[in-house]
Design an enzyme around this catalytic site. Structure first.
Site, PDB file in Angstrom:
ATOM      1  N   CYS A   1      18.516 -41.112 -27.521  1.00  0.00           N
ATOM      2  CA  CYS A   1      19.570 -40.381 -26.964  1.00  0.00           C
ATOM      3  C   CYS A   1      20.024 -38.961 -26.345  1.00  0.00           C
ATOM      4  O   CYS A   1      18.899 -37.590 -26.689  1.00  0.00           O
ATOM      5  CB  CYS A   1      20.592 -40.334 -28.566  1.00  0.00           C
ATOM      6  SG  CYS A   1      21.782 -39.136 -28.495  1.00  0.00           S
TER       7      CYS A   1
ATOM      8  N   CYS B   1      20.849 -35.769 -28.173  1.00  0.00           N
ATOM      9  CA  CYS B   1      19.702 -35.930 -29.733  1.00  0.00           C
ATOM     10  C   CYS B   1      19.040 -34.824 -29.015  1.00  0.00           C
ATOM     11  O   CYS B   1      17.668 -34.029 -29.814  1.00  0.00           O
ATOM     12  CB  CYS B   1      19.076 -36.830 -30.172  1.00  0.00           C
ATOM     13  SG  CYS B   1      19.888 -37.666 -31.439  1.00  0.00           S
TER      14      CYS B   1
ATOM     15  N   ASP C   1      30.331 -28.299 -20.918  1.00  0.00           N
ATOM     16  CA  ASP C   1      30.015 -29.374 -20.450  1.00  0.00           C
ATOM     17  C   ASP C   1      29.697 -29.197 -19.086  1.00  0.00           C
ATOM     18  O   ASP C   1      30.148 -27.896 -18.161  1.00  0.00           O
ATOM     19  CB  ASP C   1      31.713 -30.042 -20.338  1.00  0.00           C
ATOM     20  CG  ASP C   1      31.031 -31.707 -20.150  1.00  0.00           C
ATOM     21  OD1 ASP C   1      31.496 -31.852 -19.237  1.00  0.00           O
ATOM     22  OD2 ASP C   1      31.900 -32.367 -21.005  1.00  0.00           O
TER      23      ASP C   1
ATOM     24  N   ASN D   1      36.625 -39.241 -27.799  1.00  0.00           N
ATOM     25  CA  ASN D   1      36.280 -40.379 -26.710  1.00  0.00           C
ATOM     26  C   ASN D   1      35.842 -41.539 -27.794  1.00  0.00           C
ATOM     27  O   ASN D   1      34.186 -40.670 -28.131  1.00  0.00           O
ATOM     28  CB  ASN D   1      36.121 -40.894 -25.750  1.00  0.00           C
ATOM     29  CG  ASN D   1      36.857 -39.473 -24.570  1.00  0.00           C
ATOM     30  OD1 ASN D   1      38.207 -39.729 -24.977  1.00  0.00           O
ATOM     31  ND2 ASN D   1      35.903 -38.532 -23.675  1.00  0.00           N
TER      32      ASN D   1
ATOM     33  N   GLY E   1      36.734 -44.133 -23.248  1.00  0.00           N
ATOM     34  CA  GLY E   1      35.988 -43.352 -22.053  1.00  0.00           C
ATOM     35  C   GLY E   1      34.709 -42.729 -22.892  1.00  0.00           C
ATOM     36  O   GLY E   1      34.078 -41.536 -22.056  1.00  0.00           O
TER      37      GLY E   1
ATOM     38  N   HIS F   1      30.938 -36.956 -30.075  1.00  0.00           N
ATOM     39  CA  HIS F   1      30.980 -35.188 -29.971  1.00  0.00           C
ATOM     40  C   HIS F   1      32.301 -34.948 -29.639  1.00  0.00           C
ATOM     41  O   HIS F   1      33.511 -35.904 -29.395  1.00  0.00           O
ATOM     42  CB  HIS F   1      30.339 -34.566 -28.268  1.00  0.00           C
ATOM     43  CG  HIS F   1      30.395 -36.191 -27.373  1.00  0.00           C
ATOM     44  ND1 HIS F   1      30.474 -37.257 -27.465  1.00  0.00           N
ATOM     45  CD2 HIS F   1      31.398 -35.841 -26.025  1.00  0.00           C
ATOM     46  CE1 HIS F   1      30.398 -37.899 -26.148  1.00  0.00           C
ATOM     47  NE2 HIS F   1      31.083 -37.028 -25.604  1.00  0.00           N
TER      48      HIS F   1
END
Length: 118
Positions: A6, A9, A32, A92, A98, A105
């Site tokens: 992930c 992770c 982001d 999402n 999406g 998150h």
């Protein structure tokens, strides 16, 4: 619980760098890399939960703490105060919802509008 494949992770484990803005025992918050608004943070639980579809009652305290932290994170990272300012929280879920990274998150978006998306 940790998923070695992930992306989030790996970020939590420090294997991939991020622009961290907050961390505690339960969550990591970082900027982001493809912001859709002047302020675009990702609030990520350290516990690997694939999506909101997998959330159960046992995660309610964790999600409650994350939501309660959002207003201060927004202010600390450049969002203007309520009511003229503000922010948006978005989760999402699944491909049709999406979701691109399958680790739960919360997107925290804010800043002067219009934003690139939404």
């Amino acid at each position: 619980m940790h998923d070695p494949d992930c992306l989030f992770c790996k970020i939590i484990a420090g294997q991939i760098p991020s622009s961290k803005v907050y961390e505690d025992e339960d969550m990591l918050v970082f900027k982001d890399i493809h912001p859709a608004a002047p302020v675009h943070l990702l609030m990520v639980p350290k516990l690997h939960i694939a999506s909101m579809a997998q959330v159960g009652a046992e995660q309610a305290p964790l999600l409650g703490r994350m939501l309660a932290k959002a207003p201060q994170l927004a202010l600390d990272n450049g969002c203007n105060p309520y009511p003229q300012g503000g922010f948006r929280l978005m989760v999402n879920t699944g491909e049709e919802g999406g979701q691109e990274v399958h680790h739960l998150h919360i997107h925290l978006l804010g800043g002067p509008r219009p934003w690139k998306k939404g």
